[in-house]
Design a protein around this motif. Structure first.
Motif, short mmCIF file in Angstrom:
data_model
loop_
_atom_site.label_atom_id
_atom_site.label_comp_id
_atom_site.label_asym_id
_atom_site.label_seq_id
_atom_site.Cartn_x
_atom_site.Cartn_y
_atom_site.Cartn_z
N GLU A 1 -23.22 15.46 -26.60
CA GLU A 1 -24.58 15.00 -26.89
C GLU A 1 -25.52 16.19 -27.08
OE1 GLU A 1 -27.28 13.72 -28.18
OE2 GLU A 1 -26.45 11.80 -27.46
N PRO A 2 -25.70 16.66 -28.34
CA PRO A 2 -26.53 17.84 -28.61
C PRO A 2 -27.98 17.70 -28.13
CG PRO A 2 -25.18 17.32 -30.51
CD PRO A 2 -25.03 16.17 -29.57
N LYS A 3 -28.45 16.49 -27.94
CA LYS A 3 -29.84 16.29 -27.51
C LYS A 3 -30.13 16.84 -26.12
CE LYS A 3 -30.78 12.16 -30.31
NZ LYS A 3 -31.13 10.71 -30.27
N ILE A 4 -29.08 17.11 -25.34
CA ILE A 4 -29.34 17.63 -24.00
C ILE A 4 -29.99 19.00 -24.05
CG2 ILE A 4 -27.36 16.35 -23.07
CD1 ILE A 4 -25.97 19.11 -22.71
N ALA A 5 -29.84 19.70 -25.18
CA ALA A 5 -30.43 21.04 -25.30
C ALA A 5 -31.94 21.00 -25.16
CB ALA A 5 -30.04 21.66 -26.64
N GLU A 6 -32.55 19.87 -25.47
CA GLU A 6 -33.99 19.71 -25.38
C GLU A 6 -34.44 19.34 -23.97
OE1 GLU A 6 -34.87 16.59 -28.08
OE2 GLU A 6 -33.85 17.55 -29.80
N LYS A 7 -33.49 19.06 -23.10
CA LYS A 7 -33.83 18.46 -21.82
C LYS A 7 -33.39 19.27 -20.61
CE LYS A 7 -33.39 13.90 -24.00
NZ LYS A 7 -34.83 13.55 -23.91
N ILE A 8 -32.81 20.43 -20.82
CA ILE A 8 -32.31 21.23 -19.70
C ILE A 8 -32.71 22.69 -19.86
CG2 ILE A 8 -30.27 19.73 -19.49
CD1 ILE A 8 -28.63 22.10 -20.64
N ILE A 9 -32.59 23.41 -18.77
CA ILE A 9 -32.60 24.88 -18.79
C ILE A 9 -31.27 25.31 -18.17
CG2 ILE A 9 -33.63 26.99 -17.87
CD1 ILE A 9 -36.32 25.56 -17.85
N LEU A 10 -30.51 26.09 -18.90
CA LEU A 10 -29.25 26.61 -18.38
C LEU A 10 -29.50 27.95 -17.69
CD1 LEU A 10 -26.13 26.84 -18.15
CD2 LEU A 10 -26.17 27.91 -20.43
N VAL A 11 -29.10 28.05 -16.43
CA VAL A 11 -29.15 29.31 -15.70
C VAL A 11 -27.70 29.73 -15.49
CG1 VAL A 11 -30.09 30.55 -13.72
CG2 VAL A 11 -31.22 28.46 -14.53
#
Length: 374
Positions: A197-207
């Motif tokens: 689900e590519p849309k998760i890129a708009e909804k998270i911050i990856l640390v």
């Protein structure tokens, strides 16, 4: 029969903790004795031990949460079955009330494992669950199994409980709390979640703890591995996250996570005598030191703990990890040798180069001491 009795002792000790305002401990112990027909001293000591632990933990939760509200959600993705620094990070994160742990994912390592420990996600999940059992927190997060292996190509996700959990949490619409995905190992599960689900890129911050040094910002350590360890676990996943996705990244590369250096003597003094949790964590370090033939020196890198520093320990106003420093760079492309290549179209990401180790470790020591205070 002994196991049956212990099970009932545990259940009654929990009931003691919940019903303390309705019944006296003596009455409950008498009831326990009637049901189990065991010795008074044994029953009392065992039930009291469990009861006191639960009371102490309940008291800790009330104390640290009294003036703190949840400011963010976090998902923890780590190789708990390998380097024990992930277990230290997990314990610290669970004791930090401002960052709610929504899910825990056990991830894979290289097939050869880590100093004799298996590198599979099943073992990682076992270790995470063992810590949760030791801490005996109310409402512990669910532990999900991550992928068994790395990606086979840049377009095909590996579906797993862990990847699905990331997608599910990221796509929630019933909360506005920001979501941080905290990765202390390879990027297989977050890359798979993005491919699902590519849309998760708009909804998270990856640390992410991983990646080699950036030219001009730091130099590699002596006798360094050209292929940084966490990136090498799944190169293709790293390429998906950096080269293909547009998700925000806060990166802690090798030169930064190696700053989280603590001595074995320090851990013995500050952690080892802090109840069952402290004992559990130090024993995991000691187990690794033995498997490494006591050849790792007297200091150890708790390289995953910056995941807590950059999330739970953000400033009050203008919330941010304000006591640590980063450089904003254009996300590079990662080549097949695990090195960075300039990408003039890359989005801006944070690359941390200086971490507030004092705040990070003193906060952990203080929380652990309060948690186990009797």
């Amino acid at each position: 029969m002994a196991e049956f009795k212990i099970l009932y002792i545990k259940r009654y000790s929990i009931f003691c903790n919940l019903a303390v305002n309705l019944f006296t401990l003596n009455k409950m112990i008498k009831k326990l004795l009637t049901l189990l027909h065991i010795g008074k001293a044994t029953a009392f000591a065992t039930a009291l031990l469990f009861g006191l632990q639960l009371c102490a933990q309940s008291k800790y939760t009330e104390t640290v949460s009294k003036f703190t509200t949840t400011r963010m959600r976090v998902i923890i993705d780590n190789d708990f079955g390998g380097d024990p620094d992930g277990l230290f990070q997990l314990a610290h994160q669970l004791l930090s009330p401002s960052a709610k742990v929504e899910a825990i994912i056990g991830s894979h390592l290289h097939k050869g494992g880590f100093y004799g420990a298996p590198g599979n996600p099943d073992f990682a999940c076992e270790q995470a669950k063992a810590l949760l059992k030791t801490m005996a927190l109310p409402n512990s997060p669910i532990v999900y199994k991550g992928a068994d292996t790395g990606l086979t190509d840049l377009k095909t996700p590996i579906r797993s409980e862990g990847a699905e959990a990331i997608v599910r949490e990221a796509m929630r619409t019933d909360t506005k709390l920001p979501l941080y995905v905290l990765c202390g190992a390879g990027l297989t599960n977050i890359a798979s979640a993005y491919l699902i689900e590519p849309k998760i890129a708009e909804k998270i911050i990856l640390v992410w703890i991983g990646g080699p040094e950036y030219a001009g910002m730091a130099v590699p350590p002596p006798n360094y591995q050209a292929f940084e360890y966490n990136l090498s676990i799944d190169l293709k996943a790293g390429q998906v996250v950096f080269n293909t996705s547009d998700m925000p990244i806060w990166q802690i590369p090798r030169d930064a996570y190696r700053q989280a250096l603590v001595s074995y003597a320090e851990l013995l003094h500050e952690v080892g005598d802090k109840g069952r949790t402290g004992k559990f964590l130090v024993e995991r370090i000691e187990d690794l030191l033995k498997r490494a033939n006591n050849n790792l020196g007297e200091a150890y890198v708790l390289g995953d703990s910056p995941l807590v520093l950059l999330t739970a320990l953000q400033s009050g106003w203008e919330a941010d990890p304000s006591s640590s420093s980063y450089v904003t760079v254009q996300a590079p492309k990662i080549n097949d040798a695990g090195q960075y290549m300039t990408n003039h179209k890359g989005r801006n990401i944070r690359v941390y180069n200086k971490l507030d180790i004092r705040l990070m470790m003193q906060d952990f020591y203080a929380k652990l001491a309060l948690f186990n205070k009797k």
